[in-house]
Enzyme design. Sequence first.
Site, PDB file in Angstrom:
ATOM      1  N   GLU A  48       0.827  -1.211   0.000  1.00  0.00           N
ATOM      2  CA  GLU A  48       0.000   0.000   0.000  1.00  0.00           C
ATOM      3  C   GLU A  48       0.862   1.263   0.000  1.00  0.00           C
ATOM      4  O   GLU A  48       0.536   2.239  -0.650  1.00  0.00           O
ATOM      5  CB  GLU A  48      -0.947   0.004   1.206  1.00  0.00           C
ATOM      6  CG  GLU A  48      -2.054  -1.030   1.126  1.00  0.00           C
ATOM      7  CD  GLU A  48      -2.965  -0.825  -0.076  1.00  0.00           C
ATOM      8  OE1 GLU A  48      -3.046   0.293  -0.611  1.00  0.00           O
ATOM      9  OE2 GLU A  48      -3.598  -1.817  -0.502  1.00  0.00           O
ATOM     10  N   TYR A 131      -5.884   6.251   5.257  1.00  0.00           N
ATOM     11  CA  TYR A 131      -6.039   5.307   4.149  1.00  0.00           C
ATOM     12  C   TYR A 131      -5.290   4.002   4.430  1.00  0.00           C
ATOM     13  O   TYR A 131      -5.848   2.908   4.347  1.00  0.00           O
ATOM     14  CB  TYR A 131      -5.539   5.933   2.826  1.00  0.00           C
ATOM     15  CG  TYR A 131      -5.361   4.870   1.787  1.00  0.00           C
ATOM     16  CD1 TYR A 131      -6.472   4.388   1.098  1.00  0.00           C
ATOM     17  CD2 TYR A 131      -4.119   4.287   1.545  1.00  0.00           C
ATOM     18  CE1 TYR A 131      -6.344   3.355   0.179  1.00  0.00           C
ATOM     19  CE2 TYR A 131      -3.981   3.257   0.641  1.00  0.00           C
ATOM     20  CZ  TYR A 131      -5.082   2.802  -0.041  1.00  0.00           C
ATOM     21  OH  TYR A 131      -4.959   1.774  -0.927  1.00  0.00           O
ATOM     22  N   ASP A 149      -9.043   6.341  -1.172  1.00  0.00           N
ATOM     23  CA  ASP A 149      -7.932   6.922  -1.935  1.00  0.00           C
ATOM     24  C   ASP A 149      -8.556   7.618  -3.145  1.00  0.00           C
ATOM     25  O   ASP A 149      -9.778   7.760  -3.224  1.00  0.00           O
ATOM     26  CB  ASP A 149      -6.905   5.847  -2.330  1.00  0.00           C
ATOM     27  CG  ASP A 149      -7.459   4.853  -3.348  1.00  0.00           C
ATOM     28  OD1 ASP A 149      -8.684   4.887  -3.634  1.00  0.00           O
ATOM     29  OD2 ASP A 149      -6.677   4.038  -3.873  1.00  0.00           O
TER      30      ASP A 149
END
Length: 390
Positions: A48, A131, A149
């Site tokens: 990520e 996030y 996002d």
Amino acid sequence: MRKDAHGTTPAQPPPAKLQRALLRWYDAEKRDLPWRGTKDPYSIWLSEVMLQQTRVDTVRPYYQRFMETYPTVFALAEAPLERVLGDWSGLGYYRRARMLHAGAQQIVRDFGGELPREVEALRSITGIGPYTAGAVASIAFDVRAPLVDGNVARVLARIFGVEEDVRGGAGRARIWQIAESILPQERAGDFNQALMELGATVCSPSSPRCGPCPVRGMCVAFASGEPERLPNMAPKAKPRPWKRAALVATLGADRVLLARRKRDLLFGGLWEPPTLDASNDRDEGDGARLLALAGVKAEVPVRAGEITHVLSHRKMTVEVYRAELRSAHATLGQNQAGASLDEGDGEYDAIEVVARTSAMRRGMSTLARKVLRAGGIEVNMGRSEGEATK
Ligand code: SF4
């Protein structure tokens, strides 16, 4: 809310229907990516972070190499930052690598090397924002944690007809609230990934492929006849111009001068040819100022070329000078020519004349590689084309 093509206000999609449609589509259509199919929170965190502002194809080899070199939080935490930055070279946004390294050390120190499952605890870790916390909690632990996002914001703004600017204020808050309200009781991680996947592969920014979209029948933007009109976003500020001058100084055929940037600066911890803000007048002697900055003895620098490099917030123009060194001696702080950068609060904390072969193994930005190449040095440009975003 905007009316549809028939002049009526479309109904909001029921969460259960949306969940079924998206999960079914995701199960059938999801891309085969190296970080899919794992429940290891460290692998998910790493992927990520790498994927922020960066294309999947660019990330893929970096992710695989990092997982081989640093297979656990402990391995990453114990590695010298310099080595981590070297392995990150070419991926851009180097702050991510520094934060990842600091975060790994904190996880070892405060959590015994295990990433926690709660969003709040994840958020307490250096570099983990809302996030990433949502991604790790939902994908690794199936916690019902939302995430937003750019892809998710666009998809949700379209499906739910959100008219406010999704980059901030009420619009951003509304998108987060929607993302939370539609999460299923089970498979929250898959559902979040389905939203992201839809944004990445179907609901693209300027030309959404509504034909094969699994949620077409419940999408407000599609019903309006102008799906690409949403999301509303305030225009980004243009990158500001920044003029710099850099010195590519060599000693014989094998050695080159490099300086390391201070950690808290742009490109912090990375190595580059010494660089300073250019004077407005080229005749003012940027070449001599560079020699003084680096504290080296060399032939008079000559102009070798000019390069441009665009970052998300800066458009850099770098005048590249080239010089042959007379010795391997270099000392920061020998600032006799009035360079403004090196009076104790300069940009560098180390300077060395190094072998060219080892230079390429150090953490170096794409910008630094471009400068070296403009100065006549053969350089591998890394695996991506720079720090510009996708
Ligand atoms: Fe995006 Fe079109 Fe699907 Fe709506 S129908 S979510 S606009 S691709």
